[in-house]
Design a protein around this motif. Structure first.
Motif, short mmCIF file in Angstrom:
data_model
loop_
_atom_site.label_atom_id
_atom_site.label_comp_id
_atom_site.label_asym_id
_atom_site.label_seq_id
_atom_site.Cartn_x
_atom_site.Cartn_y
_atom_site.Cartn_z
N PRO A 107 0.83 -1.21 0.00
CA PRO A 107 0.00 0.00 0.00
C PRO A 107 0.87 1.26 0.00
N GLY A 108 0.53 2.19 -0.86
CA GLY A 108 1.28 3.43 -0.95
C GLY A 108 2.58 3.31 -1.71
N ALA A 109 2.80 2.20 -2.42
CA ALA A 109 4.05 2.03 -3.18
C ALA A 109 4.08 3.01 -4.34
N SER A 110 5.28 3.40 -4.70
CA SER A 110 5.45 4.34 -5.81
C SER A 110 5.15 3.65 -7.13
N ALA A 111 5.06 4.44 -8.19
CA ALA A 111 4.75 3.89 -9.52
C ALA A 111 5.84 2.93 -9.99
N TRP A 112 7.09 3.25 -9.73
CA TRP A 112 8.18 2.38 -10.17
C TRP A 112 8.18 1.07 -9.41
N ARG A 113 7.85 1.11 -8.13
CA ARG A 113 7.76 -0.14 -7.37
C ARG A 113 6.63 -1.02 -7.90
N ARG A 114 5.54 -0.39 -8.30
CA ARG A 114 4.43 -1.15 -8.86
C ARG A 114 4.81 -1.77 -10.20
N ILE A 115 5.66 -1.10 -10.94
CA ILE A 115 6.11 -1.65 -12.23
C ILE A 115 6.98 -2.87 -12.01
N PHE A 116 7.82 -2.83 -10.96
CA PHE A 116 8.74 -3.94 -10.72
C PHE A 116 8.08 -5.15 -10.06
N VAL A 117 6.85 -4.98 -9.52
CA VAL A 117 6.19 -6.09 -8.84
C VAL A 117 5.95 -7.28 -9.78
N PRO A 118 5.31 -7.12 -10.95
CA PRO A 118 5.14 -8.30 -11.82
C PRO A 118 6.45 -8.83 -12.38
N ILE A 119 7.45 -7.94 -12.56
CA ILE A 119 8.74 -8.40 -13.09
C ILE A 119 9.44 -9.31 -12.09
N TRP A 125 6.14 -14.84 -14.97
CA TRP A 125 7.00 -15.32 -16.05
C TRP A 125 6.54 -16.70 -16.53
N LEU A 126 5.99 -17.52 -15.63
CA LEU A 126 5.41 -18.78 -16.06
C LEU A 126 4.19 -18.54 -16.95
N ASP A 127 3.38 -17.54 -16.61
CA ASP A 127 2.25 -17.17 -17.46
C ASP A 127 2.74 -16.73 -18.84
#
Length: 441
Positions: A107-119, A125-127
């Protein structure tokens, strides 16, 4: 609620065991498998185009800032295609839908942190791997299914359109090459036989193609999630087993300390006093020995009661229905018992661990009803449903029972969870209270 005979403490009735669910028909399963395979190829082709294009652009621009959001978007798109596939798997594999737990941003994570979450999420990556590689498996399954459907339809109905096909004397036919002659009867017979072969083997081949494609999807999309869920369940069962055994040992220790141990101490004191009285007052010694004999009988009675709570002999000798009938007959309130008759037969008896757990659950539930519910009647139903043993205890008491409040319900829940079962309690204020336990058998 059903009526209870006030003149009897417990009533035992038997009901037949419900038949297991009928297997899915061949025609229906063929339709499900065919739809899964035929729709799977367009979806695989679309996911391949979208994900490969996005992955190429994101990887090429990864050295710049622009590539990372594109790559994250590709992983989210792969997750969407994967969720569609997970929705399509249960009818083919006959298993419930399983969706893995994806890493979520704080909660409250920055935009860049949100970008790195799925990476940084392995399942994403299995998907992506599934979306890119599925097209190969889907193409094989799609072509095979189409060929078999075409052969089955065209061959089995060849007799209906043979006369419409143009022919010339120079045309060779399969029946002539096989030496069956060039007559129309031979031609129709051979093509119809081929069509019947495709028609008979159609469910098997299409089922194999569907399982090939579904198994590939399951391995990449739900395999890790199933393993994690299984590990989590095993850890919970281990904790529940330890908790249940610790609770049972503490209760047994308390019961022995408060009951037989105190009586044995008094018995030893009475025997010592009688020994001293033998020389001076034989009559007093006789009275003391009589009291010691009474203490001995009461101690044996309490020990038998404790042993029944651990493993009653009737449960081992005659099975769960007889043990439950004996347990219900000792209830302080009328208890109507309904139990599957086959559970008491040699062929229908359950595993000893399951019977012991079921007996413990019923004993604890009835003890709670007697102590805390204020009920005047109780109904106990034990049945086998879909490879599960279902135990239902209903009373007309004041309600308000809850697992977190104790009264033995927490111990029941731990014992069930340790054996792969579950407990549900419905007890609104004012009653009635319904306790339902599910135990795999």
């Amino acid at each position: 609620m059903p009526s209870v005979d006030d003149m009897s403490a417990a009533t035992l009735s038997t009901v037949p065991v419900a038949d297991p669910a009928a297997p899915r028909s061949i025609v229906r399963q063929l339709g499900v498998d065919s739809g899964y395979v035929l729709l799977g190829f367009p979806l695989a082709l679309a996911s391949f185009i979208v994900l490969i294009a996005g992955l190429a652009v994101g990887t090429a621009l990864a050295v710049t800032v622009i590539g990372l959001p594109i790559l994250a978007g590709v992983l989210y798109a792969a997750r969407g295609f994967a969720d569609i596939e997970r929705l399509r798997l249960p009818p083919v594999l006959h298993q419930p839908r399983i969706r893995p737990h994806y890493r979520a941003p704080d909660p409250g994570a920055s935009a860049w942190r949100r970008i790195f979450v799925p990476i940084a999420d392995a399942q994403s990556w299995l998907d992506l791997a599934h979306g890119c590689l599925k097209v190969v498996v889907s193409l094989i399954a799609f072509v095979t299914t189409v060929v078999w459907w075409a052969g089955a339809i065209a061959g089995s109905l060849y007799w209906a359109y043979d006369w419409l096909l143009p022919r010339t004397p120079a045309d060779g036919s399969l029946n002539e090459l096989l030496g069956l002659g060039g007559s129309g009867l031979a031609r129709i017979g051979l093509n119809t036989a081929i069509g019947v072969f495709f028609l008979v083997t159609l469910p098997i081949v299409v089922r194999g193609c569907a399982l090939l494609q579904a198994s590939f999807g399951r391995a990449l999309l739900t395999g890790v999630a199933e393993m994690r869920n299984r590990i989590t369940v095993l850890e919970e069962q281990k904790r529940a087993a330890v908790s249940a055994e610790a609770t049972a040992l503490r209760r047994l220790e308390r019961d022995i300390h408060d009951g037989p141990q105190q009586r044995l101490v008094r018995l030893a004191m009475d025997l010592g006093r009688a020994q001293q009285q033998l020389g001076s007052d034989p009559e007093a010694a006789r009275r003391t020995l009589d009291e010691a004999l009474v203490q001995t009988r009461e101690t044996l009675h309490e020990l038998r009661a404790l042993s029944r709570g651990i493993a009653p002999p009737i449960l081992i000798d005659r099975g769960l229905p007889s043990a439950l009938a004996a347990l219900a007959s000792r209830g302080v309130i009328p208890i109507e018992l309904t139990v599957d008759s086959e559970l008491g037969t040699p062929a229908g008896r359950l595993d000893p661990a399951v019977e012991s757990t079921a007996y413990f659950v019923v004993a604890e539930a009835l003890a709670n009803v007697a102590k805390h519910s204020g009920a005047s009647d109780c109904w106990l139903t034990v049945s086998r449903v879909d490879h599960n043993l279902r135990i239902e205890v209903l009373d007309d008491g004041v309600g308000g029972a809850h697992v977190s409040k104790g009264h033995g319900l927490a111990g029941i829940a731990d014992r069930l969870r340790a054996n792969g079962g579950m407990l549900s309690v419905l007890s609104p204020p004012g009653g009635p209270t319904e306790i339902r336990a599910e135990l795999p058998c």
